[in-house]
Design an enzyme around this catalytic site. Structure first.
Site, PDB file in Angstrom:
ATOM      1  N   GLY A 246      22.470  16.383  14.530  1.00 39.48           N
ATOM      2  CA  GLY A 246      23.777  15.722  14.398  1.00 39.48           C
ATOM      3  C   GLY A 246      24.872  16.740  14.094  1.00 39.48           C
ATOM      4  N   ASP A 247      24.546  17.739  13.288  1.00 41.54           N
ATOM      5  CA  ASP A 247      25.534  18.785  12.972  1.00 41.54           C
ATOM      6  C   ASP A 247      25.873  19.575  14.232  1.00 41.54           C
ATOM      7  OD1 ASP A 247      25.363  18.029  10.296  1.00 41.54           O
ATOM      8  OD2 ASP A 247      23.688  19.386   9.928  1.00 41.54           O
TER       9      ASP A 247
HETATM   10  O1  RIB Z   1      22.177  17.555   8.572  1.00 43.65           O
HETATM   11  C1  RIB Z   1      21.122  18.346   8.094  1.00 43.65           C
HETATM   12  C2  RIB Z   1      21.471  18.898   6.746  1.00 43.65           C
HETATM   13  O2  RIB Z   1      21.592  17.831   5.824  1.00 43.65           O
HETATM   14  C3  RIB Z   1      20.441  19.812   6.138  1.00 43.65           C
HETATM   15  O3  RIB Z   1      20.616  21.162   6.505  1.00 43.65           O
HETATM   16  C4  RIB Z   1      20.574  19.546   4.652  1.00 43.65           C
HETATM   17  O4  RIB Z   1      21.026  20.661   3.923  1.00 43.65           O
HETATM   18  C5  RIB Z   1      21.525  18.368   4.528  1.00 43.65           C
HETATM   19  O5  RIB Z   1      22.799  18.763   4.188  1.00 43.65           O
END
Ligand code: RIB
Length: 301
Positions: A246-247
């Site tokens: 998602g990031d």
């Molecule tokens: O979206 C994944 C992230 O969620 C992980 O890297 C963890 O640190 C949390 O922030």
């Protein structure tokens, strides 16, 4: 000046692999574990940098080895860490992650220094934030910090409302593109998670944001912009770990927006960045370069 500024969290992740996720009260034996640099904010910053953007990170770590490791990793990616402050009263944030045999995860974040960020951190980086093409925000830092940063930005404000929370109308009104998953959208609208595209649209339309891009995991994303709705499919991949996918999606979206793309065009790129990430284990270790995403793009879906 950075094209993309991320105001958000930095964590050290510890991930255990298990055959299946434990139920409440249950102990399961894992098959291995690893640490990685993570945090939704830092992951989005690293992903955008690997796509070739000039990125700056605003955040906070503790005065400890974890914090030093994370800042070093971001620096090595070419990210401007001049506005990552060090707090000697709280440890660096940590995330405890469990990933099962099909790549689904459960994450608990202990925010540590992320939670001690204040509007002063934003004030100190005000010029940087104001000048950013795209400001990327998430919810692993205090809400007033998120709101203050969003209000200062003259570029495109993208908010990934994770973890799920209720948000004020005032904050939502300064968001250009909201990027929730179905659970986060439900929390924002006080509803049950939407089960159909029309329910997703109904929920997005309740929120006073410029546009909504709802992520649907392996099913891609739904874009709601200018009263129009478009489904964007994700390329089929062999997923091993959903962590940071998602990031990576958010970073891909920001990358394309910074290059002048529309929300729909940016979503098409974002799903590809997220898909490559899901094929690898870990958080920042899993984030692809532009060339790696382009290689996937040339594959037939
Ligand atoms: O979206 C994944 C992230 O969620 C992980 O890297 C963890 O640190 C949390 O922030």
């Amino acid at each position: 000046m950075a094209e993309i500024v991320v105001v958000g969290s930095l964590n050290l992740d510890t991930t255990a692999r298990v055959g299946r996720l434990p139920r409440p009260g249950e102990t399961v034996l894992g098959t291995g574990h690893a640490t990685d640099t993570g945090g939704k904010g830092a992951n989005q910053a690293v992903a955008a940098a690997r796509l070739g953007r000039q990125v700056a990170m605003v955040g906070r770590v503790g005065a400890d080895d974890d914090g030093r490791r994370i800042v070093e990793v971001l620096g090595a990616e070419g990210i401007d860490t001049g506005f990552v402050s060090v707090d000697d009263t709280a440890p660096t944030g940590m995330a405890f992650i469990t990933v099962d045999g099909v790549g689904e995860n459960m994450i608990v974040v202990s925010p540590g220094a992320n939670a001690t960020m204040s509007v002063l951190d934003v004030e100190r980086s005000a010029d940087l934030i104001a000048a950013a093409e795209v400001l990327l925000l998430q919810l692993e830092i205090p809400l007033e910090v998120v709101h203050h940063a969003a209000a200062l930005c003259r570029g495109t404000v993208v908010l990934n409302p994770a973890p799920a929370a209720e948000l004020s109308t005032g904050l939502l009104e300064v968001v250009d593109i909201l990027v929730p998953n179905r659970t986060e959208l439900a929390a924002l609208t006080g509803s049950e998670p939407a089960e159909s595209p029309s329910q997703i649209v109904e929920q997005i339309d309740l929120l006073p944001v410029g546009a909504g891009v709802v992520t649907l995991g392996a099913d891609g994303a739904l874009v709601r912009a200018n009263q129009e709705t478009t489904r964007v499919a994700a390329p089929a991949v062999d997923a091993v770990d959903a962590t940071a996918a998602g990031d990576a999606f958010c970073a891909g979206l920001a990358d394309a927006l910074a290059g002048g793309a529309t929300a729909l065009e940016a979503t098409r790129w974002g799903v590809r960045v997220g898909a490559v990430t899901a094929t690898r284990a870990g958080a920042q270790s899993a984030l692809p370069t532009r060339a790696e995403v382009e290689a996937l793009s040339s594959n037939p879906e």
